[in-house]
Design a protein around this motif. Structure first.
Motif, PDB file in Angstrom:
ATOM      1  N   ALA A  19       3.298 -24.687 -57.009  1.00 19.24           N
ATOM      2  CA  ALA A  19       2.194 -25.142 -56.151  1.00 19.24           C
ATOM      3  C   ALA A  19       1.863 -24.045 -55.141  1.00 19.24           C
ATOM      4  N   VAL A  20       0.604 -24.003 -54.745  1.00 21.55           N
ATOM      5  CA  VAL A  20       0.155 -23.008 -53.767  1.00 21.55           C
ATOM      6  C   VAL A  20       0.934 -23.153 -52.468  1.00 21.55           C
ATOM      7  N   GLY A  21       1.247 -24.360 -52.078  1.00 22.11           N
ATOM      8  CA  GLY A  21       1.946 -24.601 -50.824  1.00 22.11           C
ATOM      9  C   GLY A  21       3.461 -24.611 -50.945  1.00 22.11           C
ATOM     10  N   CYS A  22       4.001 -24.044 -52.013  1.00 21.17           N
ATOM     11  CA  CYS A  22       5.452 -24.027 -52.219  1.00 21.17           C
ATOM     12  C   CYS A  22       6.129 -23.355 -51.027  1.00 21.17           C
ATOM     13  N   ALA A  23       7.050 -24.081 -50.415  1.00 21.07           N
ATOM     14  CA  ALA A  23       7.735 -23.566 -49.224  1.00 21.07           C
ATOM     15  C   ALA A  23       8.787 -22.509 -49.554  1.00 21.07           C
ATOM     16  N   CYS A  24       9.081 -22.334 -50.832  1.00 21.83           N
ATOM     17  CA  CYS A  24      10.178 -21.437 -51.233  1.00 21.83           C
ATOM     18  C   CYS A  24       9.703 -20.087 -51.762  1.00 21.83           C
ATOM     19  N   THR A  25       8.439 -19.759 -51.613  1.00 23.62           N
ATOM     20  CA  THR A  25       7.908 -18.545 -52.237  1.00 23.62           C
ATOM     21  C   THR A  25       8.650 -17.283 -51.790  1.00 23.62           C
ATOM     22  N   GLU A  26       8.830 -17.115 -50.493  1.00 23.68           N
ATOM     23  CA  GLU A  26       9.497 -15.905 -50.005  1.00 23.68           C
ATOM     24  C   GLU A  26      10.964 -15.876 -50.430  1.00 23.68           C
ATOM     25  N   TRP A  27      11.603 -17.018 -50.413  1.00 22.46           N
ATOM     26  CA  TRP A  27      13.002 -17.123 -50.811  1.00 22.46           C
ATOM     27  C   TRP A  27      13.171 -16.726 -52.276  1.00 22.46           C
ATOM     28  N   ILE A  28      12.338 -17.283 -53.138  1.00 26.56           N
ATOM     29  CA  ILE A  28      12.428 -16.979 -54.564  1.00 26.56           C
ATOM     30  C   ILE A  28      12.128 -15.501 -54.824  1.00 26.56           C
ATOM     31  N   GLN A  29      11.075 -14.983 -54.207  1.00 27.14           N
ATOM     32  CA  GLN A  29      10.743 -13.571 -54.400  1.00 27.14           C
ATOM     33  C   GLN A  29      11.880 -12.676 -53.931  1.00 27.14           C
ATOM     34  N   GLY A  30      12.501 -13.025 -52.820  1.00 27.89           N
ATOM     35  CA  GLY A  30      13.635 -12.245 -52.323  1.00 27.89           C
ATOM     36  C   GLY A  30      14.807 -12.278 -53.295  1.00 27.89           C
ATOM     37  N   ASP A  31      15.081 -13.450 -53.858  1.00 25.68           N
ATOM     38  CA  ASP A  31      16.164 -13.574 -54.838  1.00 25.68           C
ATOM     39  C   ASP A  31      15.872 -12.773 -56.101  1.00 25.68           C
ATOM     40  N   ILE A  32      14.612 -12.773 -56.536  1.00 27.39           N
ATOM     41  CA  ILE A  32      14.217 -11.987 -57.714  1.00 27.39           C
ATOM     42  C   ILE A  32      14.433 -10.502 -57.440  1.00 27.39           C
TER      43      ILE A  32
END
Length: 108
Positions: A51-64
């Motif tokens: 979803a566009v409003g996903c609260a985990c975007t930065e967290w997931i990108q950092g983990d990747i």
């Protein structure tokens, strides 16, 4: 899912270790990763979120980024987030569908 070339297969496998924070399912099995390209130690990831409003975007990108930087030949990770095509449950792998079903979550 995009066809996986043999030279990027190891990166697809590496990203199976990166879990979605909301469901313990890899970003690969969630269908969030659209493409992986690598050239001369620079890896380009094309991905989306549920979803566009996903609260985990930065967290997931950092983990990747963190996981891919563990590969000795990788010196830079670029992540492009796209919204077209949009993510749908159709992108879930059979394994992800099975796990969600076991938790009582519909994946239709």
């Amino acid at each position: 899912m995009t066809a996986v070339s043999t030279n990027t297969q190891k990166y697809w496998e590496a990203l199976k270790e990166v879990m979605d924070p909301e469901f313990p399912i890899s970003v690969v099995d969630m269908g969030l990763i659209y493409d992986i390209q690598e050239e001369d130690g620079v890896i380009d990831i094309t991905m989306t979120f549920t979803a566009v409003g996903c609260a985990c975007t930065e967290w997931i990108q950092g983990d990747i980024e963190k996981r891919l930087m563990e590969e000795t030949e990788i010196r830079q990770v670029n992540i492009e987030v796209v919204w077209d095509p949009p993510w749908t449950v159709a992108r879930l792998s059979p394994e992800a569908r099975k796990r969600m079903k076991s938790w009582g979550v519909s994946s239709r």
